[in-house]
Write an enzyme that holds these catalytic residues in place. Sequence first.
Site, mmCIF file in Angstrom:
data_model
loop_
_atom_site.group_PDB
_atom_site.id
_atom_site.type_symbol
_atom_site.label_atom_id
_atom_site.label_comp_id
_atom_site.label_asym_id
_atom_site.label_seq_id
_atom_site.Cartn_x
_atom_site.Cartn_y
_atom_site.Cartn_z
ATOM 1 N N SER A 117 0.954 -1.051 -0.116
ATOM 2 C CA SER A 117 0.083 0.063 -0.064
ATOM 3 C C SER A 117 0.866 1.188 -0.104
ATOM 4 O O SER A 117 2.038 1.284 0.611
ATOM 5 C CB SER A 117 -0.805 -0.136 1.221
ATOM 6 O OG SER A 117 -1.473 1.284 1.320
ATOM 7 N N TYR A 142 -1.411 -0.184 10.381
ATOM 8 C CA TYR A 142 -1.618 -0.769 8.997
ATOM 9 C C TYR A 142 -0.450 -0.418 8.081
ATOM 10 O O TYR A 142 0.432 -1.346 7.510
ATOM 11 C CB TYR A 142 -2.926 -0.340 8.377
ATOM 12 C CG TYR A 142 -2.925 -0.791 6.939
ATOM 13 C CD1 TYR A 142 -3.339 -2.100 6.583
ATOM 14 C CD2 TYR A 142 -2.846 0.237 5.659
ATOM 15 C CE1 TYR A 142 -3.376 -2.665 5.329
ATOM 16 C CE2 TYR A 142 -3.013 -0.229 4.407
ATOM 17 C CZ TYR A 142 -3.239 -1.689 4.261
ATOM 18 O OH TYR A 142 -3.358 -2.074 2.965
#
Length: 318
Positions: A117, A142
């Site tokens: 990501s 995350y």
Amino acid sequence: MSHLLITGANGFVGQALSCALLDGGHTVTGLLRQRGGALHGVDELVDSSADFADLDTVWPPELRPDCVVHLAARVHVMHDASTDPDAAFRQTNVDGSLRVARAAQRNGVRRFVFVSSVKAMAEIDAGRPLREEDPPAPQDPYGRSKLAAEEALTRYGKETGLEIVIVRPPLVYGPHVRANFLRLMDALWKGMPLPLAAIGARRSLVYVDNLADALVHCATDPRAAYQCFLVADSDAPTVAELARSLGRDLGKPARLLPVPPGWLRAAGLVTGRSAYVDRLIGSLQVDTARIRAELDWRPPFSTEDGLAATARWYRSMH
């Protein structure tokens, strides 16, 4: 043609990638937590254990794919109820990813594509589009887990010869999208006024079929071995432009209010949502020059195409 194994093949990106691979004549196996949900034509392999703990046991000896595309992950959430979010994300996104990579390497897999990501790098850019070589500075559990997984997989690839390819997409949208993008469409559909007209920051995003096409290149092109790529649409709209385009496609003109960004920051402080506001009003653009140069990749769909397809899906559900 190649045989590819996709973890999370029944998910949002997994189904789009499966479709692209099947259309290209490839063989696809989906590694799933439970049977069902993969596209017709995808063979299903089930590992119901937490974080792929039983993968070595359930992996059949005759399964010898050329490449694994690892999509399954503990995803980013705005409000995490875990008592130790960093540990929870690490268990799945780092330890689980390494288990899949090790099982793949032991079963003769040549390449491992890890879908990371942009959050492994940053939440906002520093005044210019992010590049792969920029120093990473993830801001939440995350993002930190995705960066740690990238680093651990890269080390494992150097030790074993498994070709690790890292892909860092920004926000992914398209039919069946969820989370904040879906909430934006809900608000536009209901005619809610949104305080977005004065936000000029640009945000890179990627249509799910563009991401799927890039992943096919990363899985099958010999030039992708050991590389890291940022992937995005050609356009990086402002939040206001995004809302207006979606509103047009939905047939629900966006009602945007010109609230100064400073007021939004103040509201974020009062409501305890400063991180959310910072992401909303901050620029996050990515530079896709590397994948364009190294793999001759171009997004096959424009952002306008992707938004129109997403709006058609949304209208069909209402």
